[in-house]
Write an enzyme that holds these catalytic residues in place. Sequence first.
Site, mmCIF file in Angstrom:
data_model
loop_
_atom_site.group_PDB
_atom_site.id
_atom_site.type_symbol
_atom_site.label_atom_id
_atom_site.label_comp_id
_atom_site.label_asym_id
_atom_site.label_seq_id
_atom_site.Cartn_x
_atom_site.Cartn_y
_atom_site.Cartn_z
ATOM 1 N N ASP A 54 0.862 -1.181 0.000
ATOM 2 C CA ASP A 54 0.000 0.000 0.000
ATOM 3 C C ASP A 54 0.901 1.234 0.000
ATOM 4 O OD1 ASP A 54 -1.629 2.132 0.579
ATOM 5 O OD2 ASP A 54 -2.716 1.161 2.224
ATOM 6 N N LYS A 57 -3.727 9.237 -3.077
ATOM 7 C CA LYS A 57 -3.270 10.501 -2.489
ATOM 8 C C LYS A 57 -2.611 11.437 -3.513
ATOM 9 C CE LYS A 57 -3.689 9.819 2.345
ATOM 10 N NZ LYS A 57 -3.742 8.542 3.028
HETATM 11 C C1 PLP Z 1 -4.853 7.562 3.118
HETATM 12 C C2 PLP Z 1 -4.510 6.143 3.014
HETATM 13 C C3 PLP Z 1 -5.450 5.188 2.575
HETATM 14 C C4 PLP Z 1 -6.891 5.550 2.270
HETATM 15 O O1 PLP Z 1 -7.014 6.428 1.200
HETATM 16 P P1 PLP Z 1 -8.371 7.296 1.052
HETATM 17 O O2 PLP Z 1 -8.173 8.036 -0.229
HETATM 18 O O3 PLP Z 1 -8.433 8.166 2.253
HETATM 19 O O4 PLP Z 1 -9.497 6.332 0.994
HETATM 20 C C5 PLP Z 1 -5.040 3.877 2.465
HETATM 21 N N1 PLP Z 1 -3.781 3.510 2.746
HETATM 22 C C6 PLP Z 1 -2.842 4.400 3.160
HETATM 23 C C7 PLP Z 1 -1.457 3.935 3.438
HETATM 24 C C8 PLP Z 1 -3.186 5.735 3.327
HETATM 25 O O5 PLP Z 1 -2.263 6.601 3.770
#
Ligand code: PLP
Length: 429
Positions: free
Chosen positions: A251, A280
Amino acid sequence: MTIKNNPSEIIRKDQQFVWHPYSSLTDPIPAYEVVSAEGVYLQLADGKRLIDGMSSWWCAIHGYNHPELNAAAKDQIDRMSHVMFGGITHAPAVSLCEKLVDITPQGLNKVFLSDSGSVSVEVAIKMAFQYWISQGQPEKNKLLSLKGGYHGDTFAAMSVTDPVNGMHHIFDQVLPQHYFAPKPEIGFNQEWNNTDIAEFKAILEANHQQIAAVILEPIVQGAGGMHFYSPEYLRQVRALCTQHNVLLIADEIATGFGRTGKLFACEWAGICPDIMCLGKSLTGGYMTLAATLCNDEVSRGICEGEAGCFMHGPTFMGNPLACSVANASIDLLLSQDWHANIDRIESVLQQHIQDFSDLDTVAETRVLGAIGVIEMKDPVNLAEIQRQFVEQGVWVRPFGKLIYVMPPFVITNAELETLMKRIYRVLSK
Ligand SMILES: *Cc1c(COP(=O)(O)O)cnc(C)c1O
């Protein structure tokens, strides 16, 4: 009925009608009204201008109101904002997917576009499960993740997020149960010791026949604690996953696009996951868009199965407007010496964060790439400290014991110094 330029009315109605992230509507913390943003500055309705230390939650890497990103959005909106992706394709999506395959670790060759980070995590998890179903091993239906991790707020994503931070006990009856290994303890620059991964290894060895995938944030555990762990941990996770026939999902939603000093944090360990999530800063913080990449083995394996296809297709998949801005954002990033720029930010952060270590209230400070973390001994009072930061002219949003900055990459040395000095002023009071 619209509300026009009456700040106090907006704040009042905001508290009356509007949920904010992780917020209470019975005891709301006041929100600050922003009317515009430019470069690293947020302009408040009351006239104050704040240096943004958050990049709007890791997203606005090029700062706000960037002429090239604006031009990409305007150019695309005059052609088409959106068109369905079922049976239709378009240049913005195709060129984005090609670009992502190009710049991510070698082996990630297929791209699934979706709406947000959490959805891209849902997609990644579904890919892993559908892969094993297609391979005739439906009993591989568990996930292994790390304590201290954060993967989003939807249900599958929440089920692999830290059980304490994610308050799993209150969702006990509705959350699927997965395996959690301890949080990696050895820091980014600390000497490696195999004990750090012993329990992860034991869980995987004992349960790999039930485990479809390991999911983790490479190198930086973000919203779960702003913790930087050893690349050796990640290297060993990759090797153990391969050895035990378990997929690895990285992720990179927070870490992608240069934030840690590598384009993708997996590069610190020189590894390639089987599935990778991006989000993001993908659009430079302009709009919501995410991507789940996978290797040929996963895509082929899924499509060989009974369904014959991957069972997912969001309405706004491949949104052309978002894809166009993402293309412009990635081009802009790669057209500069982004690496030297992150090194510059890192060294300014390092110089200034040392001062904080002398404060009695501070437990530890750490810096990696364009991320600076001040870990306090006790949790901060969010409403109060945020008010003080705003008074000083900076935008910093702590959580728990953590006060951290991850500024837009366009921040100048002088702006970054000002940001850190103002934070120091608040904390040293
Ligand atoms: C922010 C984040 C998410 C979720 O993303 P959203 O766009 O808020 O749904 C998932 N994994 C990580 C590592 C994040 O920082």
